[in-house]
Design a protein around this motif. Structure first.
Motif, mmCIF file in Angstrom:
data_model
loop_
_atom_site.group_PDB
_atom_site.id
_atom_site.type_symbol
_atom_site.label_atom_id
_atom_site.label_comp_id
_atom_site.label_asym_id
_atom_site.label_seq_id
_atom_site.Cartn_x
_atom_site.Cartn_y
_atom_site.Cartn_z
ATOM 1 N N ARG A 102 1.044 -1.518 -0.256
ATOM 2 C CA ARG A 102 0.001 -0.417 0.073
ATOM 3 C C ARG A 102 0.833 1.021 -0.233
ATOM 4 N N ASN A 103 2.446 1.576 0.438
ATOM 5 C CA ASN A 103 2.575 2.473 0.395
ATOM 6 C C ASN A 103 3.315 2.316 -0.955
ATOM 7 N N LEU A 104 2.914 1.874 -2.287
ATOM 8 C CA LEU A 104 3.957 1.854 -3.130
ATOM 9 C C LEU A 104 2.287 1.634 -3.923
ATOM 10 N N MET A 105 1.154 1.526 -3.424
ATOM 11 C CA MET A 105 -0.511 1.840 -4.349
ATOM 12 C C MET A 105 -0.909 3.219 -4.078
ATOM 13 N N LEU A 106 -0.704 3.698 -2.934
ATOM 14 C CA LEU A 106 -1.096 5.032 -1.893
ATOM 15 C C LEU A 106 -0.958 6.468 -3.640
ATOM 16 N N ALA A 107 -0.064 6.324 -3.964
ATOM 17 C CA ALA A 107 -0.006 7.822 -4.477
ATOM 18 C C ALA A 107 -0.431 7.311 -5.801
ATOM 19 N N PRO A 108 -0.062 6.763 -7.002
ATOM 20 C CA PRO A 108 -0.951 6.195 -8.189
ATOM 21 C C PRO A 108 -2.172 6.301 -7.913
ATOM 22 N N VAL A 109 -2.798 5.455 -6.700
ATOM 23 C CA VAL A 109 -4.475 5.173 -7.003
ATOM 24 C C VAL A 109 -4.969 6.037 -6.625
ATOM 25 N N ASP A 110 -4.304 6.998 -5.869
ATOM 26 C CA ASP A 110 -4.949 8.271 -5.253
ATOM 27 C C ASP A 110 -5.230 8.869 -5.913
ATOM 28 N N LEU A 111 -4.236 9.746 -6.535
ATOM 29 C CA LEU A 111 -4.069 10.694 -7.709
ATOM 30 C C LEU A 111 -4.984 10.094 -8.888
ATOM 31 N N LYS A 112 -4.819 9.587 -8.966
ATOM 32 C CA LYS A 112 -6.057 8.720 -10.295
ATOM 33 C C LYS A 112 -4.805 8.694 -11.651
ATOM 34 N N LYS A 113 -3.433 8.114 -10.626
ATOM 35 C CA LYS A 113 -2.755 7.655 -12.493
ATOM 36 C C LYS A 113 -3.123 6.709 -12.541
ATOM 37 N N GLU B 126 6.776 14.382 4.574
ATOM 38 C CA GLU B 126 7.707 15.453 3.391
ATOM 39 C C GLU B 126 7.526 14.241 1.759
ATOM 40 N N ALA B 127 7.449 13.023 2.461
ATOM 41 C CA ALA B 127 6.947 11.817 1.527
ATOM 42 C C ALA B 127 6.192 12.049 0.650
ATOM 43 N N ALA B 128 5.027 11.861 1.604
ATOM 44 C CA ALA B 128 3.765 11.583 1.160
ATOM 45 C C ALA B 128 4.290 12.707 0.095
ATOM 46 N N ARG B 129 4.017 14.060 0.458
ATOM 47 C CA ARG B 129 4.405 15.785 -0.365
ATOM 48 C C ARG B 129 5.731 15.196 -1.197
ATOM 49 N N SER B 130 6.174 14.269 -1.920
ATOM 50 C CA SER B 130 7.173 13.987 -2.219
ATOM 51 C C SER B 130 6.008 12.941 -3.534
ATOM 52 N N VAL B 131 5.902 12.336 -3.124
ATOM 53 C CA VAL B 131 5.478 11.480 -3.895
ATOM 54 C C VAL B 131 4.479 11.558 -4.610
ATOM 55 N N GLY B 132 3.525 13.793 -4.623
ATOM 56 C CA GLY B 132 2.483 13.988 -4.829
ATOM 57 C C GLY B 132 1.693 14.541 -4.864
ATOM 58 N N LEU B 133 1.461 14.191 -3.535
ATOM 59 C CA LEU B 133 -0.010 13.976 -2.721
ATOM 60 C C LEU B 133 -0.148 15.514 -2.124
ATOM 61 N N PRO B 134 -1.003 16.259 -1.877
ATOM 62 C CA PRO B 134 -1.437 17.426 -2.127
ATOM 63 C C PRO B 134 -1.361 17.116 -0.390
ATOM 64 N N TYR B 135 -1.355 18.585 0.200
ATOM 65 C CA TYR B 135 -1.036 18.501 2.141
ATOM 66 C C TYR B 135 -2.236 17.545 2.531
ATOM 67 N N TRP B 136 -3.948 17.979 1.946
ATOM 68 C CA TRP B 136 -4.693 17.877 2.708
ATOM 69 C C TRP B 136 -4.830 16.379 2.645
ATOM 70 N N ARG B 137 -4.522 15.598 1.743
ATOM 71 C CA ARG B 137 -4.293 14.182 1.101
ATOM 72 C C ARG B 137 -3.480 13.585 2.124
#
Lengths: 246, 225
Positions: A102-113, B126-137
């Motif tokens: 889930r660490n790996l999937m979080l951003a791609p899924v959340d940002l709808k990549k 910082e890690a969450a922001r660095s993969v592109g997540l916005p602040y609130w996310r």
């Protein structure tokens, strides 16, 4: 390396923390596929320089352009830009509240990549690439330092970045785990990733870097190929530093 | 004591119900206030941080009994007798009591939530922001879930304190347990027995709440394993 395409352009970058002048006018260009290693004594501003490149630090003045897009322009969508600039931290910073996959999937899924299935397939593939596919369901706290850092690299790769920033990726590791992380990084470099690496691993710099930057007092004092810097340093500060670490 | 309880038990249990109702309203709004103000105190915006700081210090600096009088008597007086508004403003004891509890508990909750968020390593954000997540996310997916785990014991503690603080609202005439018990004593003169029963009733409810908290805490720990 593609000398015709500048990936990152930094012009007269200045960063102050209050009255502390951490970066005092850094200017450089990093080309597509180039591996740049930044070395220098602690407090020289090398980590701050790296953190400015994906705006984890606000710059005081100067310009940073990534693929021609100005980072310092308030109109630039920083989140969108960060998706393409991966970052690996000294202390790994895996999300502690979720398992590796889930660490790996979080951003791609959340940002709808991409769809969940695609994200999962890519996550598994990236884990395989760093040799940790059997750890998919483990929590970060169950991993060793070296494994955490490899997962962190895989997490960045899941966003398909074209630039990777490494902030002392092996400094918090036990010595016997440094190798496994460096191996992953070497492979990335071979595959043509544009990389900026802040490190104290001179062996890695020698072997992998296209160019070495020596920073001190918030400035780039000397730069050149690993050969030039390690065999025949010109600046007395570089000589002094290398004498201490080599 | 048993004799007294058999006569007034019904009245006292109903009053306990009122106490719980008041506590429930108060806590519900306190959670909302706490979350909003708690987050306001960690964001970059200076105005938000300033507001949170003033709110928390203002509420913490005023005894709840004063706050209760102020809201129940003072605020309607301001509207009716000073500003002379058209429609008379009146607050029921339940409304005033709930507001009072919500503000008071909300301020403490805000502090718990602020501390909880700040206890999460900055590297997570910082890690969450660095993969592109916005602040609130990043806040919602990474920071808050970790913060809540450390906050649970303090939040439960605050719930218990708030439940007990409902007794202060007897001063504005809300028919909760203490107020009702006072009337029972006035009728029977059996102070020792009445207050003994009241104490035991509070104790039972709070022990139940603590037990519930333990279960919840263990459940959360298990889930994070």
């Amino acid at each position: 390396m593609n000398r015709n395409r500048i990936k990152i352009q930094v012009e007269n970058l200045i960063k102050d923390f209050g009255s502390l002048h951490v970066l005092q006018g850094v200017t450089t260009a990093i080309y597509e596929g180039e591996v740049v290693v930044v070395i220098g004594p602690s407090g020289s501003g090398k980590s701050t320089f790296l953190r400015c490149l994906n705006k984890l630090e606000e710059t005081t003045s100067g310009r940073i352009m990534i693929d021609g897009k100005e980072l310092t322009d308030p109109k630039t969508d920083i989140n969108h830009l960060r998706e393409r600039v991966g970052m690996v931290f000294q202390h790994f910073n895996l999300f502690n509240n979720m398992p590796v996959l889930r660490n790996l999937m979080l951003a791609p899924v959340d940002l709808k990549k991409c769809s969940k299935t695609e994200a999962k397939a890519r996550a598994v593939a990236m884990l395989k690439r760093v040799g940790l596919e059997e750890k998919a369901n483990s929590y970060p706290r169950e991993l060793s330092g070296g494994q955490k850092q490899r997962v962190a690299i895989a997490r960045s790769l899941c966003m398909k970045p074209d630039i990777m920033l490494f902030d002392e990726p092996t400094s918090a590791l036990d010595p016997e785990m440094v190798g496994e992380v460096l191996d992953v990084m070497k492979e990335l470099a071979r595959d043509g990733m544009t990389m900026v690496v802040v490190t104290h691993e001179m062996g890695f710099a020698r072997e992998v870097a296209n160019r070495v930057l020596f920073m001190a007092d918030g400035q780039i004092l000397e730069e050149g190929t690993p050969e030039q810097i390690f065999r025949n340093p010109q600046n007395p500060r570089t000589k002094d530093f290398l004498n201490k670490v080599l | 004591m048993i004799d007294l309880f058999s006569r007034y038990g019904r009245v006292l249990v109903t009053a306990m119900g009122q106490t719980l109702l008041l506590a429930l309203y108060g806590l519900f709004f306190a959670c909302i206030i706490g979350l909003i103000v708690g987050i306001m105190s960690v964001v970059k915006n200076k105005f938000c941080r300033g507001f949170a700081l003033v709110f928390v210090n203002l509420i913490r600096g005023v005894p709840m009994i004063v706050l209760a009088y102020f809201i129940f008597f003072g605020v309607p007086f301001l509207f009716n007798n000073v500003l002379h508004v058209q429609n008379r403003v009146t607050l029921t004891a339940l409304q005033a009591g709930s507001i009072c509890l919500a503000l008071n508990c909300g301020a403490y909750m805000a502090e718990i939530i602020r501390a909880g968020i700040q206890s999460v390593d900055i590297g997570q954000m910082e890690a969450a922001r660095s993969v592109g997540l916005p602040y609130w996310r990043a806040m919602q997916r990474v920071v808050l879930p970790q913060a809540i785990r450390t906050m649970i014991p303090s939040i439960i503690n605050q719930f218990i304190i708030t439940l007990k603080d409902t007794s202060i609202l007897s001063v504005i005439g809300f028919p909760e347990l203490v107020n009702t018990a006072k009337n029972v004593v006035a009728e029977t003169f059996l102070s020792f027995q009445t207050w003994g029963i009241v104490a035991i009733m509070y104790l039972i409810v709070i022990l139940l709440l603590q037990w519930l908290a333990k279960v919840l805490e263990r459940r959360l720990k298990y889930e994070s394993k």
